[in-house]
Design an enzyme around this catalytic site. Structure first.
Site, short mmCIF file in Angstrom:
data_model
loop_
_atom_site.label_atom_id
_atom_site.label_comp_id
_atom_site.label_asym_id
_atom_site.label_seq_id
_atom_site.Cartn_x
_atom_site.Cartn_y
_atom_site.Cartn_z
N CYS A 1 30.49 -45.87 -155.70
CA CYS A 1 30.57 -47.23 -155.15
C CYS A 1 30.15 -47.32 -153.68
CB CYS A 1 31.97 -47.79 -155.34
SG CYS A 1 32.44 -48.03 -157.06
N HIS B 1 31.67 -53.84 -150.74
CA HIS B 1 31.82 -53.42 -152.13
C HIS B 1 33.09 -54.08 -152.65
CE1 HIS B 1 32.03 -51.22 -155.77
NE2 HIS B 1 33.22 -50.75 -155.45
N ASN C 1 32.82 -55.32 -160.85
CA ASN C 1 32.41 -54.22 -159.99
C ASN C 1 31.16 -53.59 -160.57
OD1 ASN C 1 32.09 -51.80 -158.62
ND2 ASN C 1 34.24 -51.22 -158.71
#
Length: 315
Positions: free
Chosen positions: A115, A241, A271
């Protein structure tokens, strides 16, 4: 520290959208759709069809970017792909994207930091452009975590598929397009999130991820702002993020930055791992939230444990 210009952005969203209600009704009756949206901020996620590969999503995002920028693909000489769901173990998926996107003149390679991958790749591209050896770069984040999700588990709600890309150039003298990044890795958190094999579902210790991210990201932001003689009030917009709204609220609180400054895109996308930041940046531009001279803060945390923050004066 480098001077950087963002020329354009592009995105690719798969055609199929799965809502929280779809999951509750058709996949997993233990899911409470209202809880998912209230706690995580997620209403739906996009999922790629079985024949689609990560390189397809990345190439489509690049095609969207080049069309918006009206730029010839032949003028791009650097391509960085942030992904942890590559098409295959070899070659680098960036090489496949180079072919599919028609970027014949671009040096291409992958960066894997889960991520945090896009932020790491953005930092590498900025440094390489700063040397003067490269003129124009594309950084693309693309991931397909639907392939490593166990749709019968409660944590199936977290992830979606997608890709986002940015076109960059060195800022040049006198542009005031500062770019600076603070990156961080602590391997003590390596077991908080893992995927054992290409066909294995992800394993996540949610509490450990929350604790690590809520500590590391504000610390990176603090170091970065101090190094550049900035305060939290100097930040005009945050492009983060996005693992969950609860985590972002905690990061905002600890960093002393108003939550209203955060660009939130996970309601629609969930996500999307390496694609989250470029998709959020694209959405912010589409919404008219960025103006010349704005102090933009990028922030991310990912498995490893990795984290980072970067600032840029929008130019």
């Amino acid at each position: 520290m480098a001077s950087l210009r963002f020329i354009s952005t592009g995105v690719c969203r798969p055609n199929k959208a799965i809502t929280n209600e779809d999951i509750a009704c058709n996949i997993n009756t233990r899911i409470d759709p209202d809880w998912v949206e209230r706690t995580l901020g997620i209403r739906q996620r996009y999922v790629a069809e079985n024949h689609v590969q990560t390189s397809d999503l990345a190439a489509a995002a690049i095609a969207d970017l080049l069309d918006r920028a009206k730029v010839d693909a032949g003028t791009v000489d650097l391509l960085l792909l942030a992904t942890c769901s590559p098409d295959k173990r070899a070659p680098a998926t960036a090489c496949l994207v180079q072919h599919k996107a028609g970027l014949a003149n671009a040096v291409a390679f992958d960066i894997s930091a889960v991520c945090s991958g896009f932020l790491y790749a953005l930092s590498v591209a900025a440094a390489m452009l700063h040397t003067g050896s490269y003129r124009r770069a594309i950084v693309v984040g693309a991931d397909m975590f639907s392939r490593v999700t166990d749709w019968q588990r409660r944590d199936c709600v977290f992830f979606g598929d997608g890709a986002g890309a940015v076109l960059l150039e060195a800022g040049g003298l006198g542009t005031n397009a500062l770019f600076d990044a603070e990156l961080y890795t602590d391997s003590c958190g390596r077991d908080a999130f893992s995927i054992d094999g290409s066909d294995s579902p992800f394993n996540m210790d949610g509490a450990a991820v929350f604790q690590a991210a809520s500590n590391a990201v504000p610390a990176c932001i603090d170091q970065l702002l101090k190094r550049n003689s900035l305060s939290a009030d100097s930040v005009d917009i945050v492009i983060p993020h996005q693992p969950s709204h609860n985590l972002l609220r905690e990061i905002a609180r600890r960093a002393g930055i108003g939550f209203e400054k955060f660009q939130l895109s996970m309601g629609r996308h969930a996500n999307t791992v390496g694609a989250t930041i470029p998709i959020a940046l694209h959405d912010a531009l589409e919404a008219g939230r960025l103006s010349h001279g704005d102090c933009v803060l990028f922030a991310a945390a990912g498995a490893g444990f990795t984290a980072g923050a970067a600032i840029h004066y929008w130019n």
